[in-house]
Design an enzyme around this catalytic site. Structure first.
Site, PDB file in Angstrom:
ATOM      1  N   GLN A 260      19.497  23.375  43.670  1.00  0.00           N
ATOM      2  CA  GLN A 260      18.952  22.039  43.414  1.00  0.00           C
ATOM      3  C   GLN A 260      19.020  21.709  41.926  1.00  0.00           C
ATOM      4  OE1 GLN A 260      17.423  19.780  45.860  1.00  0.00           O
ATOM      5  NE2 GLN A 260      17.854  18.469  44.123  1.00  0.00           N
TER       6      GLN A 260
ATOM      7  N   ASP B 105       7.848  16.919  43.051  1.00  0.00           N
ATOM      8  CA  ASP B 105       8.202  17.559  44.323  1.00  0.00           C
ATOM      9  C   ASP B 105       6.952  17.497  45.202  1.00  0.00           C
ATOM     10  OD1 ASP B 105       9.445  19.082  46.318  1.00  0.00           O
ATOM     11  OD2 ASP B 105       9.094  21.005  45.310  1.00  0.00           O
TER      12      ASP B 105
ATOM     13  N   HIS C 259      14.812  27.528  43.438  1.00  0.00           N
ATOM     14  CA  HIS C 259      15.779  26.684  44.167  1.00  0.00           C
ATOM     15  C   HIS C 259      16.925  26.349  43.196  1.00  0.00           C
ATOM     16  CE1 HIS C 259      17.453  24.193  47.136  1.00  0.00           C
ATOM     17  NE2 HIS C 259      16.568  23.231  47.236  1.00  0.00           N
TER      18      HIS C 259
ATOM     19  N   CYS D 120      13.710  16.335  44.437  1.00  0.00           N
ATOM     20  CA  CYS D 120      14.661  17.107  45.237  1.00  0.00           C
ATOM     21  C   CYS D 120      14.728  16.618  46.676  1.00  0.00           C
ATOM     22  CB  CYS D 120      14.312  18.590  45.182  1.00  0.00           C
ATOM     23  SG  CYS D 120      12.717  19.011  45.903  1.00  0.00           S
TER      24      CYS D 120
ATOM     25  N   ARG E 206      18.652  30.546  52.783  1.00  0.00           N
ATOM     26  CA  ARG E 206      17.336  29.936  52.520  1.00  0.00           C
ATOM     27  C   ARG E 206      16.305  30.782  53.239  1.00  0.00           C
ATOM     28  NH1 ARG E 206      15.500  23.717  52.795  1.00  0.00           N
ATOM     29  NH2 ARG E 206      16.573  23.891  50.796  1.00  0.00           N
TER      30      ARG E 206
ATOM     31  N   ARG F 129      24.293  17.537  45.435  1.00  0.00           N
ATOM     32  CA  ARG F 129      24.160  18.875  46.029  1.00  0.00           C
ATOM     33  C   ARG F 129      25.529  19.356  46.506  1.00  0.00           C
ATOM     34  NH1 ARG F 129      19.276  20.527  47.985  1.00  0.00           N
ATOM     35  NH2 ARG F 129      20.371  22.497  48.182  1.00  0.00           N
TER      36      ARG F 129
END
Ligand code: CP
Ligand code: NVA
Length: 321
Positions: free
Chosen positions: A134, A230, A131, A270, A104, A298
Site C-alpha cells: 500500500q 485509515d 502493509h 488505503c 495477506r 496498487r
C-alpha cells in the site's frame, strides 16, 4: 549481476535507492501496462488470503496476469494452511511450483516463516504489523502529483487515527526510507511500538527524513503535503469495535483539519473507508482527495515490485528499470 533472493516483508526491506527504483518502475507500468513480462510462460505466483480483500486481490490477480503469469489465488477457507498445515510445509510445496508467494495474513511471523523456506520472493500483502504494498502505491501517487520520485524526500506526510496499526507502522518505515518528514498522530494507547519508531528514526537519520509521533492531530497536520488516515478498527479487531469508537474522534480528517495542511495538500486513504468516522465525505469525496488514483496505483506499484524482486532473484538487470 549476481542473483540475490529478496523479499518484501516490511517497508524497510528496500533501501532508499531501491525504493526509488521500484517507484520509477511503477510509473513506467502506469504509462505502459505491458512494459515488462517477467512471468511469461505463464509462470505462477501464489496469492494467499487469510483476511478479506478487494484491492489487493484484484491488483495482484490482474497484475500477475499482465506480467505474463498465472495468479494462483487461494483463500484460507479453501486451503490446508487454514486447517493448520505448518507454514514451512506449505512454503516448500508452493516453492516447487510457483515463482513467488504473496500473502495477506495475521502475524508478521507467518510471512517471515514463509520467506525462510522459499527460494522465490515472498511479498507481504498486509499483516497485523505492516502493509508495504500500500505504501508503494501511496508514494507513487504522491510522486505522480508532485513532479516525480526525486521530489518525495521533500514531502511532509501526516497520518492520523489508529497510530498503532499496520498502516501507521508502514508510513513510519516507508516514509523514513523515502527521506520524508513523517508525522503520525493518535490517542494514548494507540501509538506505534517503540521498536518501530526507533527503526524509523535510525533510517530517517540516514536518508535526511524525520519522525514525529504525537497525540496532537493539529500539530501533525500543520503545513503537511499529504494527509492520510485509515479505519479505526482493522481486520481482526472487530471485537474491539465498542472500545475503538470513542478515542479517535479528535483525529477524524474533516475540512477543519485539512485546512491546517498546505492549501494544495493531497488526501489519501488505503480504503475501505468509513465516511463519517475516520474521514468526512467532504474530504474523501472532495477536490484534494486522490484515493482513486491511489487505489489504481496498487496495480502498477505491485507489478513493479514483483518485477524488481524477480530481477534481483534472477540477476537480470533489465527487470530493475
Ligand atoms: N487497501 C487494501 O489493501 O484494500 P483491500 O483490503 O481491499 O485489499
Ligand atoms: N488497517 C486496515 C487496512 C486495510 C487495508 C486493516 O488492517 O484492516
Amino acid at each position: 549481476m549476481t542473483p540475490q533472493l529478496r523479499h518484501m516483508l516490511r517497508d524497510d526491506d528496500l533501501n532508499h535507492e531501491e525504493q526509488k527504483q521500484v517507484l520509477e518502475l511503477a510509473i513506467k507500468f502506469h504509462q505502459d501496462r505491458f512494459y515488462r513480462r517477467p512471468f511469461d510462460g505463464p509462470q505462477a505466483v501464489a496469492v494467499l488470503f487469510d483476511k478479506p480483500s478487494t484491492r489487493t486481490r484484484s491488483s495482484f490477480s490482474i497484475g500477475v496476469a499482465e506480467l505474463g503469469g498465472y495468479p494462483l489465488v487461494i483463500d484460507k477457507s479453501g486451503s490446508q494452511l487454514g486447517r493448520g498445515e505448518p507454514v514451512a510445509d506449505t512454503a516448500r510445496v508452493l516453492d516447487r511450483m510457483a515463482y513467488g508467494v504473496v500473502w495477506r495474513t495475521f502475524g508478521q511471523a507467518n510471512v517471515e516463516e514463509m520467506a525462510r523456506y522459499s527460494t522465490h520472493p515472498v511479498v507481504n500483502a498486509l499483516t497485523d504489523d505492516f502493509h508495504p504494498c500500500q505504501i508503494l502505491a501511496d508514494f507513487q501517487t504522491i510522486a505522480e502529483h508532485r513532479g516525480g520520485v526525486d521530489n518525495l524526500s521533500n514531502q511532509t506526510i501526516a497520518y492520523l487515527g489508529d497510530a498503532a496499526n499496520n498502516m501507521s507502522n508502514s508510513y513510519l518505515l516507508g516514509g523514513a526510507v523515502a527521506g520524508m518528514d513523517v508525522r503520525v498522530a493518535g490517542p494514548q494507547g494507540f501509538l506505534p511500538r517503540p521498536d518501530i519508531v526507533e527503526d524509523a528514526k535510525r533510517i530517517a537519520a540516514e536518508t535526511g527524513g524525520s519522525i514525529t509521533v504525537t497525540t496532537d492531530p493539529r500539530a501533525a497536520v500543520d503545513g503537511a503535503d499529504c494527509v492520510f488516515t485509515d479505519t479505526w478498527v482493522s481486520m481482526g479487531e472487530e471485537a474491539e469495535y465498542a472500545i475503538r469508537s470513542k478515542p479517535f474522534w479528535d483525529y477524524q480528517v474533516n475540512d477543519e483539519l485539512m485546512a491546517l495542511a498546505k492549501p494544495d495538500a493531497l488526501f489519501q486513504h488505503c480504503l475501505p473507508a468509513y465516511r463519517g468516522k475516520e474521514v468526512t465525505s467532504s474530504v474523501i469525496d472532495g477536490p484534494q482527495s486522490v484515493v482513486w488514483d491511489e487505489a489504481g496505483n496498487r496495480l502498477h506499484a505491485q507489478k513493479a515490485l514483483l518485477t524488481w524482486l524477480t530481477g534481483m532473484a534472477r540477476g537480470d538487470e533489465s527487470l530493475l528499470a
